[in-house]
Write a protein that holds these residues in place. Structure first.
Motif, short mmCIF file in Angstrom:
data_model
loop_
_atom_site.label_atom_id
_atom_site.label_comp_id
_atom_site.label_asym_id
_atom_site.label_seq_id
_atom_site.Cartn_x
_atom_site.Cartn_y
_atom_site.Cartn_z
N ILE A 73 0.87 -1.18 0.00
CA ILE A 73 0.00 0.00 0.00
C ILE A 73 0.90 1.23 0.00
CG2 ILE A 73 -1.73 1.33 1.28
CD1 ILE A 73 -2.69 -1.33 2.48
N ASP A 74 0.66 2.12 -0.94
CA ASP A 74 1.48 3.32 -1.09
C ASP A 74 0.57 4.53 -1.10
OD1 ASP A 74 3.88 4.83 -1.67
OD2 ASP A 74 3.23 4.91 -3.77
N MET A 75 0.84 5.51 -0.24
CA MET A 75 -0.02 6.70 -0.16
C MET A 75 0.79 7.92 0.28
SD MET A 75 -2.07 6.23 3.47
CE MET A 75 -2.54 4.52 3.26
N ARG A 76 0.24 9.09 -0.01
CA ARG A 76 0.78 10.33 0.54
C ARG A 76 -0.36 11.04 1.27
NH1 ARG A 76 3.37 12.82 -3.69
NH2 ARG A 76 1.54 14.02 -4.29
N PHE A 77 -0.12 11.36 2.56
CA PHE A 77 -1.17 11.94 3.37
C PHE A 77 -0.58 12.88 4.41
CE2 PHE A 77 0.32 8.82 6.32
CZ PHE A 77 -0.11 9.23 7.59
N ARG A 78 -1.47 13.53 5.14
CA ARG A 78 -1.07 14.34 6.29
C ARG A 78 -2.18 14.29 7.34
NH1 ARG A 78 -0.81 20.58 4.74
NH2 ARG A 78 0.42 19.76 3.01
N PHE A 79 -1.80 14.41 8.60
CA PHE A 79 -2.74 14.63 9.68
C PHE A 79 -2.58 16.07 10.15
CE2 PHE A 79 -3.03 9.93 11.18
CZ PHE A 79 -4.16 9.74 10.39
N ASP A 80 -3.71 16.72 10.45
CA ASP A 80 -3.65 18.10 10.90
C ASP A 80 -3.05 18.22 12.30
OD1 ASP A 80 -4.80 18.82 8.52
OD2 ASP A 80 -6.83 19.05 9.33
N THR A 81 -3.26 17.21 13.11
CA THR A 81 -2.70 17.17 14.46
C THR A 81 -2.15 15.78 14.71
OG1 THR A 81 -4.83 16.52 15.43
CG2 THR A 81 -4.34 18.88 15.35
N LEU A 82 -1.25 15.68 15.66
CA LEU A 82 -0.72 14.39 16.08
C LEU A 82 -1.06 14.19 17.55
CD1 LEU A 82 2.79 14.51 14.35
CD2 LEU A 82 0.77 13.25 13.59
N GLY A 83 -1.51 12.98 17.87
CA GLY A 83 -1.91 12.69 19.24
C GLY A 83 -1.41 11.34 19.69
N SER A 84 -2.03 10.80 20.73
CA SER A 84 -1.56 9.54 21.29
C SER A 84 -1.76 8.38 20.33
CB SER A 84 -2.25 9.27 22.62
OG SER A 84 -3.67 9.26 22.45
N TRP A 85 -2.98 8.19 19.80
CA TRP A 85 -3.26 7.11 18.84
C TRP A 85 -4.20 7.63 17.77
CZ3 TRP A 85 -0.51 2.77 19.03
CH2 TRP A 85 0.08 2.41 20.24
N GLN A 86 -3.80 7.50 16.50
CA GLN A 86 -4.63 7.93 15.38
C GLN A 86 -4.48 6.90 14.26
OE1 GLN A 86 -4.18 12.75 16.28
NE2 GLN A 86 -3.02 11.86 14.62
N LYS A 87 -5.58 6.23 13.93
CA LYS A 87 -5.50 5.09 13.00
C LYS A 87 -5.32 5.56 11.57
CE LYS A 87 -7.49 1.14 13.95
NZ LYS A 87 -8.49 0.05 14.16
N VAL A 88 -4.39 4.89 10.88
CA VAL A 88 -4.13 5.14 9.47
C VAL A 88 -4.77 4.05 8.61
CG1 VAL A 88 -2.35 5.51 7.71
CG2 VAL A 88 -1.96 6.29 10.06
N VAL A 89 -4.52 2.79 8.95
CA VAL A 89 -5.09 1.66 8.21
C VAL A 89 -5.71 0.68 9.20
CG1 VAL A 89 -4.69 -0.21 6.56
CG2 VAL A 89 -3.29 1.87 6.44
N ASP A 90 -6.95 0.30 8.93
CA ASP A 90 -7.63 -0.73 9.70
C ASP A 90 -7.77 -1.96 8.82
OD1 ASP A 90 -9.70 -1.29 12.19
OD2 ASP A 90 -10.40 -2.18 10.31
N PHE A 91 -7.34 -3.11 9.33
CA PHE A 91 -7.31 -4.35 8.55
C PHE A 91 -8.49 -5.28 8.85
CE2 PHE A 91 -3.04 -2.87 9.61
CZ PHE A 91 -2.45 -2.74 8.36
N SER A 92 -9.30 -4.95 9.84
CA SER A 92 -10.29 -5.90 10.37
C SER A 92 -11.73 -5.57 10.00
CB SER A 92 -10.18 -5.94 11.90
OG SER A 92 -10.62 -4.72 12.47
N GLY A 93 -11.93 -4.63 9.08
CA GLY A 93 -13.30 -4.22 8.79
C GLY A 93 -13.92 -3.46 9.95
N LEU A 94 -13.09 -2.77 10.72
CA LEU A 94 -13.51 -1.99 11.90
C LEU A 94 -14.09 -2.87 13.00
CD1 LEU A 94 -15.13 1.13 10.14
CD2 LEU A 94 -12.77 0.83 10.92
#
Length: 232
Positions: A73-94
């Motif tokens: 998987i190849d992507m370019r992204f940004r998060f506006d803020t960084l915190g303790s835990w922020q999910k990028v990819v979920d593999f389990s269908g949520l």
């Protein structure tokens, strides 16, 4: 396009042919369509602009399909803020909390521990993830390998579940606002040299001798064709 550019493009394509094929490509040029004709992404409340998808916390994307256990998987992204835990990819269908997150200013495949790479809020970063049949999960940032995790528990195996990007099983608790410029998915593992070439096309892996011959003949044909057109 000059011959040097053509040579680099052909080399990049031919080196990928032996290992992995690009199966999904999302460029967000006004829509969520797969430019390769596959299923479109499903938005969870964000919006598409010219060349990117913007999202508030947990307004990410879902891909209906089975990517299985082996992929890139190849992507370019940004998060506006960084915190303790922020999910990028979920593999389990949520369905589970396991997944690939940012944690502070680094990446983390939960629940193995460790922090990989370094992110800055509101700054684009290129993320490339690979998982092979040996369960080795590799994390690249801007074409550079920053971490490898032995995924013995299969947390990064899609195993028949949809892929979710920037969405968390717990909703707003572990999600962040941001934007993504593209998402590309391959059906196998790209090598370290190939991933580096994605971020820096000038560093295309050197083809084998037979490949060089094919490329030389291709360039010769282009040269002859160009000459013929000029004589008309």
């Amino acid at each position: 396009m000059n011959y040097r550019s053509i040579f680099a493009t052909l080399a990049l394509c031919l080196t990928f042919d032996a290992r992995a094929a690009l199966i999904h490509q999302y460029e967000f040029n006004g829509n969520l369509a797969d430019t390769l004709g596959g299923p479109a992404l499903v938005a969870n409340g964000g919006s598409v602009a010219a060349g990117h998808y913007g999202f508030a916390a947990n307004q990410g994307l879902r891909l209906h399909g089975n990517l299985g256990a082996t992929y890139t998987i190849d992507m370019r992204f940004r998060f506006d803020t960084l915190g303790s835990w922020q999910k990028v990819v979920d593999f389990s269908g949520l369905l589970q909390d396991y997944g690939f997150y940012t944690s502070g200013s680094g990446y983390d495949l939960y629940n193995y521990g460790g922090s990989f790479g370094h992110l800055t809020a509101k700054q684009d970063t290129r993320l490339t993830l690979t998982r092979g049949a040996d369960a080795a999960f590799r994390i690249y940032q801007d074409g550079v390998l920053v971490g490898t995790v032995a995924d013995k528990q299969g947390y990064a195996d899609f195993a028949g579940h949809d892929a979710n990007f920037f969405r968390d099983d717990r909703g707003l608790n572990e999600a962040a606002a941001g934007s993504v410029d593209f998402i590309r998915i391959y059906d196998n593992v790209l090598t370290q040299a190939q991933v580096h070439a994605l971020a820096d096309p000038s560093q295309v892996p050197e083809p084998a001798g037979g490949t060089l011959m094919v490329m030389g003949l291709s360039l010769l044909g282009l040269s002859v064709g160009k000459g013929r057109r000029q004589r008309r």
